[in-house]
Scaffold this active site. Sequence first.
Site, PDB file in Angstrom:
ATOM      1  CG  HIS A   1      -2.006   1.016   1.163  1.00 18.76           C
ATOM      2  ND1 HIS A   1      -3.287   0.772   1.579  1.00 18.76           N
ATOM      3  CD2 HIS A   1      -2.010   2.287   0.712  1.00 18.76           C
ATOM      4  CE1 HIS A   1      -4.032   1.845   1.408  1.00 18.76           C
ATOM      5  NE2 HIS A   1      -3.262   2.789   0.883  1.00 18.76           N
TER       6      HIS A   1
ATOM      7  CD  GLU B   1      -7.769  11.206   0.998  1.00 20.44           C
ATOM      8  OE1 GLU B   1      -6.629  10.958   1.453  1.00 20.44           O
ATOM      9  OE2 GLU B   1      -8.538  10.323   0.582  1.00 20.44           O
TER      10      GLU B   1
ATOM     11  NE  ARG C   1      -5.938  11.598   6.473  1.00 19.21           N
ATOM     12  CZ  ARG C   1      -5.564  11.222   5.259  1.00 19.21           C
ATOM     13  NH1 ARG C   1      -4.497  11.795   4.718  1.00 19.21           N
ATOM     14  NH2 ARG C   1      -6.218  10.309   4.587  1.00 19.21           N
TER      15      ARG C   1
ATOM     16  CD  GLU D   1      -9.713  12.129   6.200  1.00 15.20           C
ATOM     17  OE1 GLU D   1      -8.742  11.634   5.621  1.00 15.20           O
ATOM     18  OE2 GLU D   1     -10.691  11.464   6.590  1.00 15.20           O
TER      19      GLU D   1
END
Length: 595
Positions: free
Chosen positions: A114, A460, A462, A314
């Site tokens: 990953h 995204e 964060r 988030e």
Amino acid sequence: MPDSAGSTSRPVPPSRRGVLRAAAVVGGALGVPGGVLSSGAHPSAAAAPAAAPSLPPELPAGLEAYRTPYINWAGEITHHGLWACAPRTGQDLADLANWAHGNGWRLRARGKAHNWSPLTITGPTESDQRVLLLDTTRHLTRMELVTPPAGAPGAVRAQTGVTLEALTEFLAGHGLGVTNTPAPGELTLGGTLAIDAHGTSVPATGETARPGHTYGTLSNLVLSVTAVVWDAARSTYVVRTFHRGSDKECEALAAHVGRGLVAEVVLQAGEEMPLRCQSRVDLSSDELFAPPGSALAGRGNTFADFLDRSGRVEAIWFAFTDKPWLKVWSLSPERPPTARTVHHPYNYPFSDSVPTPVARLAGRMLGEAAWYLAPAFGAAQYTVAATGLAATFATDLWGAAHNLQFYLRPTTLRETANGYAVLTRRADVQRVVSQFAAYYSEQLRTRAARGEFPVNGQVEIRVGGLDRPEESAAPGARPPLLSVVRPPVDRPEFDCAVWIDVLTQPTTPGAHAFYRDLERFLLATFDGGYALTRVEWSKGWAYTDTEAWADQEVIGTTVPSSYGPGQWAEAIGVLDRLDPHSVFGNAFTDRLLRV
């Protein structure tokens, strides 16, 4: 749905029943079994079969080589068949290192693959090279509690093939936990430490740091590292343990970016505390990412406002949409009356697999090169998320921390991603977020007006803490040397990092050029003044207009400079001394990790 000019009209939401079934169903347009748009589905992922050696190498006693494919998360780095083996012990790893050194091979630890960047293998160009993958997930998975040092409620010894989901579940069974984890639970511990994987958390207003926890990366929890290293006196690779605070080798190996081979680690842990996770999809991006001091910011609904209230935020912002999916976690010892209790991770079934409306659009974009459907694709993703949250009663969840921290399965849509951490002061988080959002939105509008749609995924955002040594229970600890959030020596006021990723389908035309321009904007805007940009090791960066990890100035100058020449040189010096023959590395790390 948004069109290229920015006007909006809402598509009809799918029914509740349709949303609940969408996670398991994929439109026939993709023709992918199991409801997953797999990484292997991308045309550019094709790789020639390995050419040499054709016969299995003779490994040390007790170890057997076998062929295995390698496919990274987005399918951009693949190989149809490399030699691999499954070591059982740390001594197996040392034996393999000595075998590799004596026979001209290189070793690459492979966990769950990953990863986006070429830190494991560099792609099909290695087909004629002697590369042996080490599958750590078969046997190197043992865990046990150990006596913690003063200042930490708990500690665990874990081998590097264990997954984060298994590790945190084990800790939770003993009343222990961690503050920061990535969203996928199937990552291996070894992989997450190699690239100092992160979550999203800083102290909420009034929140007191808890013993054993860190707001930084998982690498900042390391108390000791047991690794395979070169013993110059004996001229051999051996297994050796290094301790945080007394051995600088530990700080180098805690985030080694693929230039080490770690067998096991000891991590500190804090007391487990349940979390509450609330989702919202009603706030506009203009308000959430409003410039500080603006009228919109004055409403109290900015990203930084939520960060102050909860510390754990988030934003998932689908391309060409104007209402992000906002997740807000907060410490919650007792279940709030409106929250639904959960007993397992992955509580968003509508995002676990490719839902039918999204799959059909993805199939057209990929199969028909209909990239102009990006606005419709983003709108479909938003609609499925908004409807799915309501249909599955997932807008307000409560439970054990690890059950709410993991929410991304391997079956989700496989996209490519760039990645950067912008280090700054907590007081400047909204300024960073606002400047990025304004640039990103303008780029989408400008390019869409030209008929270009290089982004069809999501942004995204964060925010996490830095790897501060005072959050370690090891006396004399220093931050991991190559941690992306190692505090800059010349910027002591920096206390957090804004993590920014932009995702799209790997074969999207113009994506690399878009990423190149965005990278240049981030590096120029957050150049070390009030904020500093560093690349995220596991994601895409160093873009040219045609590929990632190819801009030599970024690789050879910009990245090392972001750490400071002294710190960079120290880290590389330690790693080179521990592996002077570069058994643990590849052509990309050879270019990157040098002085």
